[in-house]
Design a protein around this motif. Sequence first.
Motif, PDB file in Angstrom:
ATOM      1  N   PHE A  98      -5.136  20.565   3.876  1.00  0.00           N
ATOM      2  CA  PHE A  98      -5.941  21.544   4.597  1.00  0.00           C
ATOM      3  C   PHE A  98      -5.161  22.837   4.806  1.00  0.00           C
ATOM      4  CE2 PHE A  98      -6.938  17.207   5.689  1.00  0.00           C
ATOM      5  CZ  PHE A  98      -8.318  17.142   5.542  1.00  0.00           C
ATOM      6  N   ASP A  99      -5.897  23.968   4.817  1.00  0.00           N
ATOM      7  CA  ASP A  99      -5.242  25.268   4.951  1.00  0.00           C
ATOM      8  C   ASP A  99      -5.110  25.720   6.401  1.00  0.00           C
ATOM      9  OD1 ASP A  99      -7.823  25.951   5.569  1.00  0.00           O
ATOM     10  OD2 ASP A  99      -8.102  27.331   3.892  1.00  0.00           O
ATOM     11  N   ASN A 100      -5.530  24.879   7.344  1.00  0.00           N
ATOM     12  CA  ASN A 100      -5.340  25.173   8.766  1.00  0.00           C
ATOM     13  C   ASN A 100      -5.388  23.851   9.528  1.00  0.00           C
ATOM     14  OD1 ASN A 100      -8.132  24.828  10.280  1.00  0.00           O
ATOM     15  ND2 ASN A 100      -8.588  25.770   8.299  1.00  0.00           N
ATOM     16  N   CYS A 101      -4.952  23.896  10.785  1.00  0.00           N
ATOM     17  CA  CYS A 101      -4.905  22.657  11.568  1.00  0.00           C
ATOM     18  C   CYS A 101      -5.842  22.695  12.767  1.00  0.00           C
ATOM     19  CB  CYS A 101      -3.473  22.372  12.009  1.00  0.00           C
ATOM     20  SG  CYS A 101      -2.767  23.625  13.087  1.00  0.00           S
ATOM     21  N   MET A 122       0.839  -1.203   0.000  1.00  0.00           N
ATOM     22  CA  MET A 122       0.000   0.000   0.000  1.00  0.00           C
ATOM     23  C   MET A 122       0.869   1.246   0.000  1.00  0.00           C
ATOM     24  SD  MET A 122      -3.021  -0.898   2.732  1.00  0.00           S
ATOM     25  CE  MET A 122      -3.687   0.738   2.513  1.00  0.00           C
ATOM     26  N   PRO A 123       0.429   2.302  -0.696  1.00  0.00           N
ATOM     27  CA  PRO A 123       1.213   3.538  -0.699  1.00  0.00           C
ATOM     28  C   PRO A 123       1.223   4.205   0.662  1.00  0.00           C
ATOM     29  CG  PRO A 123      -0.909   3.866  -1.779  1.00  0.00           C
ATOM     30  CD  PRO A 123      -0.776   2.398  -1.540  1.00  0.00           C
ATOM     31  N   VAL A 124       2.258   4.986   0.903  1.00  0.00           N
ATOM     32  CA  VAL A 124       2.359   5.764   2.140  1.00  0.00           C
ATOM     33  C   VAL A 124       1.279   6.832   2.127  1.00  0.00           C
ATOM     34  CG1 VAL A 124       3.807   7.307   3.491  1.00  0.00           C
ATOM     35  CG2 VAL A 124       4.842   5.363   2.289  1.00  0.00           C
ATOM     36  N   SER A 125       0.453   6.878   3.156  1.00  0.00           N
ATOM     37  CA  SER A 125      -0.625   7.861   3.207  1.00  0.00           C
ATOM     38  C   SER A 125      -0.144   9.137   3.898  1.00  0.00           C
ATOM     39  CB  SER A 125      -1.845   7.296   3.932  1.00  0.00           C
ATOM     40  OG  SER A 125      -1.507   6.899   5.244  1.00  0.00           O
ATOM     41  N   ILE A 126      -0.497  10.288   3.308  1.00  0.00           N
ATOM     42  CA  ILE A 126       0.019  11.579   3.753  1.00  0.00           C
ATOM     43  C   ILE A 126      -1.114  12.585   3.897  1.00  0.00           C
ATOM     44  CG2 ILE A 126       1.617  13.472   3.182  1.00  0.00           C
ATOM     45  CD1 ILE A 126       3.084  11.399   1.369  1.00  0.00           C
ATOM     46  N   VAL A 127      -1.013  13.438   4.901  1.00  0.00           N
ATOM     47  CA  VAL A 127      -1.930  14.565   5.055  1.00  0.00           C
ATOM     48  C   VAL A 127      -1.096  15.842   5.127  1.00  0.00           C
ATOM     49  CG1 VAL A 127      -3.501  15.737   6.659  1.00  0.00           C
ATOM     50  CG2 VAL A 127      -3.842  13.329   6.128  1.00  0.00           C
ATOM     51  N   LEU A 128      -1.548  16.893   4.435  1.00  0.00           N
ATOM     52  CA  LEU A 128      -0.843  18.177   4.387  1.00  0.00           C
ATOM     53  C   LEU A 128      -1.622  19.241   5.145  1.00  0.00           C
ATOM     54  CD1 LEU A 128      -0.081  18.278   0.544  1.00  0.00           C
ATOM     55  CD2 LEU A 128       1.337  17.266   2.337  1.00  0.00           C
ATOM     56  N   PHE A 129      -0.905  20.041   5.933  1.00  0.00           N
ATOM     57  CA  PHE A 129      -1.470  21.233   6.570  1.00  0.00           C
ATOM     58  C   PHE A 129      -0.607  22.420   6.140  1.00  0.00           C
ATOM     59  CE2 PHE A 129      -2.820  17.846   9.487  1.00  0.00           C
ATOM     60  CZ  PHE A 129      -4.181  18.127   9.605  1.00  0.00           C
ATOM     61  N   GLU A 130      -1.141  23.253   5.257  1.00  0.00           N
ATOM     62  CA  GLU A 130      -0.388  24.369   4.682  1.00  0.00           C
ATOM     63  C   GLU A 130      -1.370  25.434   4.202  1.00  0.00           C
ATOM     64  OE1 GLU A 130       1.722  27.064   3.330  1.00  0.00           O
ATOM     65  OE2 GLU A 130       3.007  25.358   3.871  1.00  0.00           O
ATOM     66  N   ASP A 131      -1.194  26.683   4.651  1.00  0.00           N
ATOM     67  CA  ASP A 131      -2.177  27.709   4.302  1.00  0.00           C
ATOM     68  C   ASP A 131      -1.917  28.400   2.969  1.00  0.00           C
ATOM     69  OD1 ASP A 131       0.074  29.060   5.282  1.00  0.00           O
ATOM     70  OD2 ASP A 131      -1.123  30.742   6.010  1.00  0.00           O
ATOM     71  N   ASN A 132      -0.752  28.176   2.379  1.00  0.00           N
ATOM     72  CA  ASN A 132      -0.469  28.711   1.046  1.00  0.00           C
ATOM     73  C   ASN A 132      -1.094  27.767   0.012  1.00  0.00           C
ATOM     74  OD1 ASN A 132       0.869  29.066  -1.535  1.00  0.00           O
ATOM     75  ND2 ASN A 132       2.367  30.355  -0.481  1.00  0.00           N
ATOM     76  N   ASP A 133      -2.181  28.205  -0.604  1.00  0.00           N
ATOM     77  CA  ASP A 133      -2.945  27.328  -1.499  1.00  0.00           C
ATOM     78  C   ASP A 133      -2.101  26.770  -2.636  1.00  0.00           C
ATOM     79  OD1 ASP A 133      -5.149  27.801   0.052  1.00  0.00           O
ATOM     80  OD2 ASP A 133      -6.002  29.337  -1.262  1.00  0.00           O
ATOM     81  N   ARG A 134      -1.320  27.635  -3.259  1.00  0.00           N
ATOM     82  CA  ARG A 134      -0.512  27.186  -4.404  1.00  0.00           C
ATOM     83  C   ARG A 134       0.515  26.147  -3.969  1.00  0.00           C
ATOM     84  NH1 ARG A 134       2.338  31.304  -8.573  1.00  0.00           N
ATOM     85  NH2 ARG A 134       0.207  31.362  -9.354  1.00  0.00           N
ATOM     86  N   LEU A 135       1.190  26.422  -2.861  1.00  0.00           N
ATOM     87  CA  LEU A 135       2.198  25.477  -2.376  1.00  0.00           C
ATOM     88  C   LEU A 135       1.552  24.167  -1.969  1.00  0.00           C
ATOM     89  CD1 LEU A 135       5.027  24.692  -1.491  1.00  0.00           C
ATOM     90  CD2 LEU A 135       4.628  25.893   0.667  1.00  0.00           C
TER      91      LEU A 135
END
Length: 208
Positions: free
Chosen positions: A34-37, A1-14
Amino acid sequence: MPVSIVLFEDNDRLRESLAYLLNSDPDYAVKGNFDNCTQAAEIIERLKPDVVLMDIDMPGKTGISGVAMVKQARPETAVIMYTVFEDDEKLFQCLCAGANGYLLKKTPPARLFDAIREVLDGGAPMSPVIARKVLMSFQQKTDNQYNLTSRETDVLQLLIKGNSIKIIADELNMAFDTVRSHLKKIYLKLHVNCGKEAIAKALKEKIL
C-alpha cells in the motif's frame, strides 16, 4: 507456511521492487502492498501478517502513526521501519510507537531477509549506523548509572545489535535460560519491560 508480509511505502517503484524481491523466495509471501497507512488497522486485521515493512514519510498519516495502528490492531505483528531517516527523534518515536526494527533504505536488499528472520526470532534488526547510535547510548548510560555487571552489558550490547536470545547464548557460550535470566535483571535495572523499551529509553534520554 511462508512468512506473510505487508508493505507500506509510497514510492511505487520501490514498493513493487520490494514485493517482487520478497515474493521471489518461497519462504516469504507479500499479502498486500500500500502507498499509505491511513487504513493500516483495517488492513492488518484483515490480512493478519507476520511482519510489516513500514516507511515513515507517506501522504496522510506518517509511518510513526502507522506503527501504532498496526500494534493496536494486532500486537503480535512485527513492524520493521524501512526509511531514509537517521535522526534520533524519528527513531525514538518509532520505537516508542512499537517498532521492532529499523532499517535504512540504503541497506542491501538481501539484508531484508535476514532482518525478517531476526525479528521473527525475537531480535531487533537495525542498520549498522542506527545500532551504533543505540549502542553508544547504552555504553554511556550503563557505565554511569544503571550498575550493570560486565556480563549484563555483554548481553545488552548483543541484544541492541538485533540478536535473538538464542544467538546471544551461542555468541557468549551461555545457556539459553541464563541469557533470559540476565535480560530479566537488565530490564529490572533499567526499569523497562522489554528490549524495545530499553532502546527507546536510551534514545529518549539523549545520551549520545
